[in-house]
Design an enzyme around this catalytic site. Structure first.
Site, mmCIF file in Angstrom:
data_model
loop_
_atom_site.group_PDB
_atom_site.id
_atom_site.type_symbol
_atom_site.label_atom_id
_atom_site.label_comp_id
_atom_site.label_asym_id
_atom_site.label_seq_id
_atom_site.Cartn_x
_atom_site.Cartn_y
_atom_site.Cartn_z
ATOM 1 N N LYS A 84 -10.422 2.067 17.811
ATOM 2 C CA LYS A 84 -10.683 1.660 16.413
ATOM 3 C C LYS A 84 -9.865 0.406 16.090
ATOM 4 O O LYS A 84 -10.364 -0.520 15.441
ATOM 5 C CB LYS A 84 -10.333 2.797 15.436
ATOM 6 C CG LYS A 84 -10.569 2.379 13.984
ATOM 7 C CD LYS A 84 -10.218 3.419 12.932
ATOM 8 C CE LYS A 84 -10.410 2.833 11.535
ATOM 9 N NZ LYS A 84 -9.891 3.667 10.443
ATOM 10 N N ASP A 138 -7.291 -4.514 0.974
ATOM 11 C CA ASP A 138 -8.250 -3.799 0.141
ATOM 12 C C ASP A 138 -9.528 -3.695 0.955
ATOM 13 O O ASP A 138 -10.019 -4.681 1.498
ATOM 14 C CB ASP A 138 -8.512 -4.502 -1.194
ATOM 15 C CG ASP A 138 -9.090 -3.505 -2.192
ATOM 16 O OD1 ASP A 138 -8.309 -2.662 -2.690
ATOM 17 O OD2 ASP A 138 -10.315 -3.510 -2.424
ATOM 18 N N PHE A 160 -9.207 8.203 9.102
ATOM 19 C CA PHE A 160 -9.147 8.693 7.722
ATOM 20 C C PHE A 160 -10.423 8.278 7.001
ATOM 21 O O PHE A 160 -11.300 7.619 7.568
ATOM 22 C CB PHE A 160 -7.894 8.146 7.008
ATOM 23 C CG PHE A 160 -7.958 6.679 6.676
ATOM 24 C CD1 PHE A 160 -7.750 5.717 7.654
ATOM 25 C CD2 PHE A 160 -8.216 6.246 5.374
ATOM 26 C CE1 PHE A 160 -7.811 4.367 7.352
ATOM 27 C CE2 PHE A 160 -8.272 4.889 5.061
ATOM 28 C CZ PHE A 160 -8.069 3.946 6.054
ATOM 29 N N GLY A 161 -10.515 8.663 5.744
ATOM 30 C CA GLY A 161 -11.612 8.207 4.892
ATOM 31 C C GLY A 161 -12.983 8.546 5.464
ATOM 32 O O GLY A 161 -13.240 9.680 5.867
ATOM 33 N N THR A 206 0.841 -1.204 0.000
ATOM 34 C CA THR A 206 0.000 0.000 0.000
ATOM 35 C C THR A 206 0.869 1.244 0.000
ATOM 36 O O THR A 206 2.028 1.199 0.439
ATOM 37 C CB THR A 206 -0.938 0.030 1.239
ATOM 38 O OG1 THR A 206 -1.846 1.126 1.119
ATOM 39 C CG2 THR A 206 -0.172 0.172 2.546
ATOM 40 N N LYS A 216 -3.363 3.452 6.413
ATOM 41 C CA LYS A 216 -3.425 2.000 6.575
ATOM 42 C C LYS A 216 -2.130 1.501 7.219
ATOM 43 O O LYS A 216 -2.152 0.671 8.121
ATOM 44 C CB LYS A 216 -3.586 1.305 5.217
ATOM 45 C CG LYS A 216 -4.960 1.425 4.591
ATOM 46 C CD LYS A 216 -4.988 0.567 3.319
ATOM 47 C CE LYS A 216 -6.294 0.682 2.577
ATOM 48 N NZ LYS A 216 -6.304 -0.090 1.326
ATOM 49 N N HIS A 218 -12.719 -3.371 10.855
ATOM 50 C CA HIS A 218 -12.592 -4.390 9.820
ATOM 51 C C HIS A 218 -11.130 -4.790 9.619
ATOM 52 O O HIS A 218 -10.787 -5.962 9.502
ATOM 53 C CB HIS A 218 -13.194 -3.846 8.520
ATOM 54 C CG HIS A 218 -12.677 -2.475 8.135
ATOM 55 N ND1 HIS A 218 -12.555 -1.440 9.048
ATOM 56 C CD2 HIS A 218 -12.218 -1.968 6.961
ATOM 57 C CE1 HIS A 218 -12.056 -0.370 8.429
ATOM 58 N NE2 HIS A 218 -11.843 -0.667 7.178
ATOM 59 N N ASP A 222 -14.283 7.636 8.203
ATOM 60 C CA ASP A 222 -14.368 7.513 9.664
ATOM 61 C C ASP A 222 -15.279 8.556 10.323
ATOM 62 O O ASP A 222 -16.006 8.213 11.262
ATOM 63 C CB ASP A 222 -12.965 7.568 10.298
ATOM 64 C CG ASP A 222 -12.208 6.262 10.148
ATOM 65 O OD1 ASP A 222 -12.817 5.246 9.768
ATOM 66 O OD2 ASP A 222 -10.989 6.259 10.405
HETATM 67 P P1 IMP Z 1 -8.334 0.888 -1.225
HETATM 68 O O1 IMP Z 1 -7.059 1.619 -0.965
HETATM 69 O O2 IMP Z 1 -8.632 0.663 -2.659
HETATM 70 O O3 IMP Z 1 -8.446 -0.343 -0.379
HETATM 71 O O4 IMP Z 1 -9.507 1.887 -0.770
HETATM 72 C C1 IMP Z 1 -9.812 2.016 0.550
HETATM 73 C C2 IMP Z 1 -10.843 3.139 0.688
HETATM 74 O O5 IMP Z 1 -11.911 2.665 1.515
HETATM 75 C C3 IMP Z 1 -10.251 4.326 1.432
HETATM 76 O O6 IMP Z 1 -9.743 5.289 0.533
HETATM 77 C C4 IMP Z 1 -11.443 4.839 2.221
HETATM 78 O O7 IMP Z 1 -12.246 5.630 1.382
HETATM 79 C C5 IMP Z 1 -12.209 3.567 2.547
HETATM 80 N N1 IMP Z 1 -11.734 2.970 3.814
HETATM 81 C C6 IMP Z 1 -11.086 1.780 3.968
HETATM 82 N N2 IMP Z 1 -10.797 1.555 5.264
HETATM 83 C C7 IMP Z 1 -11.263 2.627 5.920
HETATM 84 C C8 IMP Z 1 -11.233 2.973 7.299
HETATM 85 O O8 IMP Z 1 -10.690 2.278 8.184
HETATM 86 N N3 IMP Z 1 -11.823 4.147 7.627
HETATM 87 C C9 IMP Z 1 -12.417 4.945 6.701
HETATM 88 N N4 IMP Z 1 -12.438 4.693 5.394
HETATM 89 C C10 IMP Z 1 -11.859 3.520 5.012
#
Ligand code: IMP
Length: 197
Positions: free
Chosen positions: A176, A72, A153-154, A11, A16, A181, A156
């Site tokens: 958290k 992911d 982040f994201g 990543t 993450k 997850h 949350d």
């Molecule tokens: P990936 O990098 O393609 O797995 O995308 C993950 C996306 O899912 C992130 O950019 C967030 O938008 C959302 N996401 C995944 N895990 C979390 C978390 O723990 N908190 C909040 N958003 C999350």
């Protein structure tokens, strides 16, 4: 003291990496691909979390030695038929723009009474370009109307996990990291590695 075994995360998402590093503690030296400029960008062309996790772990472990772990993950919202799902990171129109993703989620949820949602995480552990094992974790909760909190982040600030009244962004990061997850998937990874995979 012998050197810690190394675990490379497939990543470039610093959030993450920070969460996984905190949860792994001193069991492994945790690095991510930002430490290896030779690593290719992996296109996430899968339509499930597991497919994308597999693409990332296998792709990176083709070029780096040792254990590679991918994550992911994303948010599934019941009132949106499971969206944004695997497209969570670009839901607002721009990859990785959390403010725009949250703005779109709020907009789509305006007036909706069904608020149930869950975060899902698929992890793949790979070595030498091949998956060795995969793992998954989910956390159920609900989407609130407006963002609260500054941690994490994201999505949350818009997500309250079941059994709590605070969003993931209001809860202490250690909390958290016990119920997310990601925490649930990672606990199985740690167990697998510690049993001497
Ligand atoms: P990936 O990098 O393609 O797995 O995308 C993950 C996306 O899912 C992130 O950019 C967030 O938008 C959302 N996401 C995944 N895990 C979390 C978390 O723990 N908190 C909040 N958003 C999350």
């Amino acid at each position: 003291m012998p050197a810690l075994p190394r675990l490379i995360l497939a990543t470039r998402n610093a959030h993450k990496t920070a969460e996984i590093r905190a949860m792994i503690g001193n069991r492994f030296e945790v690095l991510d691909v930002t430490a290896f400029p030779e690593c290719p960008e992996i296109a996430e062309t899968g339509i499930t979390f597991l497919e994308n996790a597999r693409l990332k772990a296998e792709g990176i472990s083709r070029v780096l030695e040792g254990w590679v772990l991918s994550d992911d993950s994303g948010l599934e919202v019941d009132a949106l038929s499971g969206a944004p799902g695997v497209w969570s990171s670009s839901f607002g129109g721009e990859e990785g723009n959390h403010a725009r993703n949250n703005a779109r989620l709020q907009e789509e949820m305006t007036g909706k009474t069904e608020r149930g949602a869950r975060f899902r995480c698929s992890m793949v552990l790979a070595r030498g370009g091949r998956e060795v094992m995969h793992f998954s974790g989910t956390v159920e909760g609900r989407i609130i109307e407006g963002p609260r909190g500054l941690n994490g982040f994201g999505y949350d600030p818009l997500f309250i996990p079941d059994g709590h009244e605070a969003t993931f962004a209001e809860l202490d990061e250690n909390v958290k990291n016990t119920l997310s997850h990601r925490a649930r998937a990672l606990a199985q990874v740690i167990d697998f590695l510690e049993r001497g995979a």
